[in-house]
Design a protein around this motif. Sequence first.
Motif, PDB file in Angstrom:
ATOM      1  N   PRO A  43      36.487  55.205  30.770  1.00  0.00           N
ATOM      2  CA  PRO A  43      35.270  54.563  31.200  1.00  0.00           C
ATOM      3  C   PRO A  43      35.010  53.415  31.409  1.00  0.00           C
ATOM      4  O   PRO A  43      34.348  52.441  32.192  1.00  0.00           O
ATOM      5  CB  PRO A  43      34.029  55.286  30.466  1.00  0.00           C
ATOM      6  CG  PRO A  43      34.797  56.520  29.818  1.00  0.00           C
ATOM      7  CD  PRO A  43      36.342  56.125  29.680  1.00  0.00           C
ATOM      8  N   ARG A  44      35.163  52.586  30.060  1.00  0.00           N
ATOM      9  CA  ARG A  44      35.111  51.161  29.893  1.00  0.00           C
ATOM     10  C   ARG A  44      36.225  50.447  30.966  1.00  0.00           C
ATOM     11  O   ARG A  44      35.824  49.254  31.528  1.00  0.00           O
ATOM     12  CB  ARG A  44      35.601  50.659  28.512  1.00  0.00           C
ATOM     13  CG  ARG A  44      34.483  51.293  27.549  1.00  0.00           C
ATOM     14  CD  ARG A  44      34.881  51.002  26.119  1.00  0.00           C
ATOM     15  NE  ARG A  44      33.803  51.560  25.180  1.00  0.00           N
ATOM     16  CZ  ARG A  44      33.385  52.552  24.713  1.00  0.00           C
ATOM     17  NH1 ARG A  44      33.893  53.654  25.049  1.00  0.00           N
ATOM     18  NH2 ARG A  44      32.405  52.696  23.991  1.00  0.00           N
ATOM     19  N   LEU A  45      37.561  51.044  31.049  1.00  0.00           N
ATOM     20  CA  LEU A  45      38.493  50.303  32.065  1.00  0.00           C
ATOM     21  C   LEU A  45      37.907  50.504  33.422  1.00  0.00           C
ATOM     22  O   LEU A  45      37.989  49.407  34.214  1.00  0.00           O
ATOM     23  CB  LEU A  45      39.705  51.000  31.737  1.00  0.00           C
ATOM     24  CG  LEU A  45      40.798  50.140  31.717  1.00  0.00           C
ATOM     25  CD1 LEU A  45      40.966  49.188  30.482  1.00  0.00           C
ATOM     26  CD2 LEU A  45      42.153  50.902  31.409  1.00  0.00           C
ATOM     27  N   ASP A  46      37.249  51.788  33.806  1.00  0.00           N
ATOM     28  CA  ASP A  46      36.892  52.001  35.010  1.00  0.00           C
ATOM     29  C   ASP A  46      35.700  50.784  35.439  1.00  0.00           C
ATOM     30  O   ASP A  46      35.684  50.306  36.536  1.00  0.00           O
ATOM     31  CB  ASP A  46      36.214  53.261  35.198  1.00  0.00           C
ATOM     32  CG  ASP A  46      37.288  54.161  35.414  1.00  0.00           C
ATOM     33  OD1 ASP A  46      38.678  53.901  35.494  1.00  0.00           O
ATOM     34  OD2 ASP A  46      36.961  55.472  35.370  1.00  0.00           O
ATOM     35  N   ARG A  47      34.788  50.531  34.453  1.00  0.00           N
ATOM     36  CA  ARG A  47      33.779  49.574  34.638  1.00  0.00           C
ATOM     37  C   ARG A  47      34.478  48.130  34.955  1.00  0.00           C
ATOM     38  O   ARG A  47      33.857  47.190  35.704  1.00  0.00           O
ATOM     39  CB  ARG A  47      32.939  49.491  33.622  1.00  0.00           C
ATOM     40  CG  ARG A  47      31.827  50.458  33.739  1.00  0.00           C
ATOM     41  CD  ARG A  47      30.724  50.285  32.643  1.00  0.00           C
ATOM     42  NE  ARG A  47      30.936  50.319  31.241  1.00  0.00           N
ATOM     43  CZ  ARG A  47      31.084  51.437  30.409  1.00  0.00           C
ATOM     44  NH1 ARG A  47      31.082  52.600  30.887  1.00  0.00           N
ATOM     45  NH2 ARG A  47      31.472  51.252  28.993  1.00  0.00           N
ATOM     46  N   VAL A  48      35.429  47.914  34.157  1.00  0.00           N
ATOM     47  CA  VAL A  48      35.787  46.576  34.342  1.00  0.00           C
ATOM     48  C   VAL A  48      36.644  46.275  35.569  1.00  0.00           C
ATOM     49  O   VAL A  48      36.624  45.479  36.251  1.00  0.00           O
ATOM     50  CB  VAL A  48      36.704  46.123  33.059  1.00  0.00           C
ATOM     51  CG1 VAL A  48      37.517  44.811  33.263  1.00  0.00           C
ATOM     52  CG2 VAL A  48      35.822  45.863  31.964  1.00  0.00           C
ATOM     53  N   THR A  49      37.205  47.160  36.034  1.00  0.00           N
ATOM     54  CA  THR A  49      38.102  47.160  37.285  1.00  0.00           C
ATOM     55  C   THR A  49      37.610  47.530  38.616  1.00  0.00           C
ATOM     56  O   THR A  49      38.257  47.621  39.425  1.00  0.00           O
ATOM     57  CB  THR A  49      39.544  48.336  36.863  1.00  0.00           C
ATOM     58  OG1 THR A  49      38.772  49.387  36.666  1.00  0.00           O
ATOM     59  CG2 THR A  49      40.345  47.894  35.934  1.00  0.00           C
ATOM     60  N   ASP A  50      36.270  47.864  38.352  1.00  0.00           N
ATOM     61  CA  ASP A  50      35.542  48.185  39.672  1.00  0.00           C
ATOM     62  C   ASP A  50      35.102  47.000  40.262  1.00  0.00           C
ATOM     63  O   ASP A  50      34.365  47.172  41.390  1.00  0.00           O
ATOM     64  CB  ASP A  50      34.373  49.051  39.139  1.00  0.00           C
ATOM     65  CG  ASP A  50      33.744  49.815  40.133  1.00  0.00           C
ATOM     66  OD1 ASP A  50      34.554  50.313  41.425  1.00  0.00           O
ATOM     67  OD2 ASP A  50      32.539  50.076  40.315  1.00  0.00           O
ATOM     68  N   ARG A  51      34.909  45.864  39.862  1.00  0.00           N
ATOM     69  CA  ARG A  51      34.473  44.594  40.585  1.00  0.00           C
ATOM     70  C   ARG A  51      35.495  44.251  41.374  1.00  0.00           C
ATOM     71  O   ARG A  51      36.743  43.995  41.213  1.00  0.00           O
ATOM     72  CB  ARG A  51      34.412  43.351  39.423  1.00  0.00           C
ATOM     73  CG  ARG A  51      33.473  43.847  38.200  1.00  0.00           C
ATOM     74  CD  ARG A  51      33.071  42.846  37.316  1.00  0.00           C
ATOM     75  NE  ARG A  51      34.351  41.893  37.187  1.00  0.00           N
ATOM     76  CZ  ARG A  51      35.114  41.845  36.096  1.00  0.00           C
ATOM     77  NH1 ARG A  51      34.925  42.656  34.934  1.00  0.00           N
ATOM     78  NH2 ARG A  51      36.141  41.133  35.766  1.00  0.00           N
ATOM     79  N   ARG A  52      34.818  43.690  42.484  1.00  0.00           N
ATOM     80  CA  ARG A  52      35.740  43.148  43.624  1.00  0.00           C
ATOM     81  C   ARG A  52      36.518  41.820  43.534  1.00  0.00           C
ATOM     82  O   ARG A  52      35.631  40.986  42.787  1.00  0.00           O
ATOM     83  CB  ARG A  52      34.883  42.874  45.050  1.00  0.00           C
ATOM     84  CG  ARG A  52      35.586  42.429  46.257  1.00  0.00           C
ATOM     85  CD  ARG A  52      35.216  42.958  47.555  1.00  0.00           C
ATOM     86  NE  ARG A  52      35.250  44.295  47.473  1.00  0.00           N
ATOM     87  CZ  ARG A  52      36.175  44.862  47.684  1.00  0.00           C
ATOM     88  NH1 ARG A  52      37.447  44.334  47.808  1.00  0.00           N
ATOM     89  NH2 ARG A  52      36.228  46.404  48.095  1.00  0.00           N
ATOM     90  N   GLY A  53      37.709  41.615  43.854  1.00  0.00           N
ATOM     91  CA  GLY A  53      38.667  40.325  43.253  1.00  0.00           C
ATOM     92  C   GLY A  53      38.700  40.173  41.757  1.00  0.00           C
ATOM     93  O   GLY A  53      38.818  39.082  41.370  1.00  0.00           O
ATOM     94  N   ALA A  54      38.426  41.114  40.965  1.00  0.00           N
ATOM     95  CA  ALA A  54      38.683  40.850  39.625  1.00  0.00           C
ATOM     96  C   ALA A  54      39.941  40.413  39.200  1.00  0.00           C
ATOM     97  O   ALA A  54      40.805  40.730  39.802  1.00  0.00           O
ATOM     98  CB  ALA A  54      38.514  42.233  38.683  1.00  0.00           C
TER      99      ALA A  54
END
Length: 130
Positions: A43-54
Motif C-alpha cells: 500500500p505504501r508503494l502504491d501511494r508513492v507510485t500513483d503520482r503522475r510523472g513521478a
Amino acid sequence: MRPEPRQESAPLTRHLRVREDRGHTVLEFHGEIDIAVADELAPRLDRVTDRRGARIVIDLRNIEFFDCSGLRLLYRARTRVLDHGGTLHLVCTQPLTLRVLRVTGLARLLPPRPTLEAVLEQPETAPGSW
C-alpha cells in the motif's frame, strides 16, 4: 549548487524509508523482503507510485533477503510508474538479488545501477523510460 536532500524524520516502517533527493523519491528497502513484509509495503508503494510523472528510485542496497514477493513489488511499482508517465530506477549491489533479477528477466526491464549517485546525477530521461 545542488539542492539539499529532504529526508523524513523516521522510516515509514522498519523495512522502508522514503525521502526526496534531487527531484526523485527514493525508496530505501531494509532487511528481509518476504511475503509478510511485501504485504505491508504494497500500500505504501502504491501511494508513492500513483503520482503522475513521478521520478522514483528503489534502493535495495540494504536488504538481506529478497524473494519472489519482492520481485512482484518491483514489477508492480514499475508498471504503475510507467502507466503514470514517470520514471523508475533500481539501485542494487547485492549479488544474490542481482542474480535473481537476471534469472527472472526483471534486470532487462529494470536495469540495476550500482549507486544512488549513478541514478541521481544522470540527465533527465523522457517520461515512460526506466
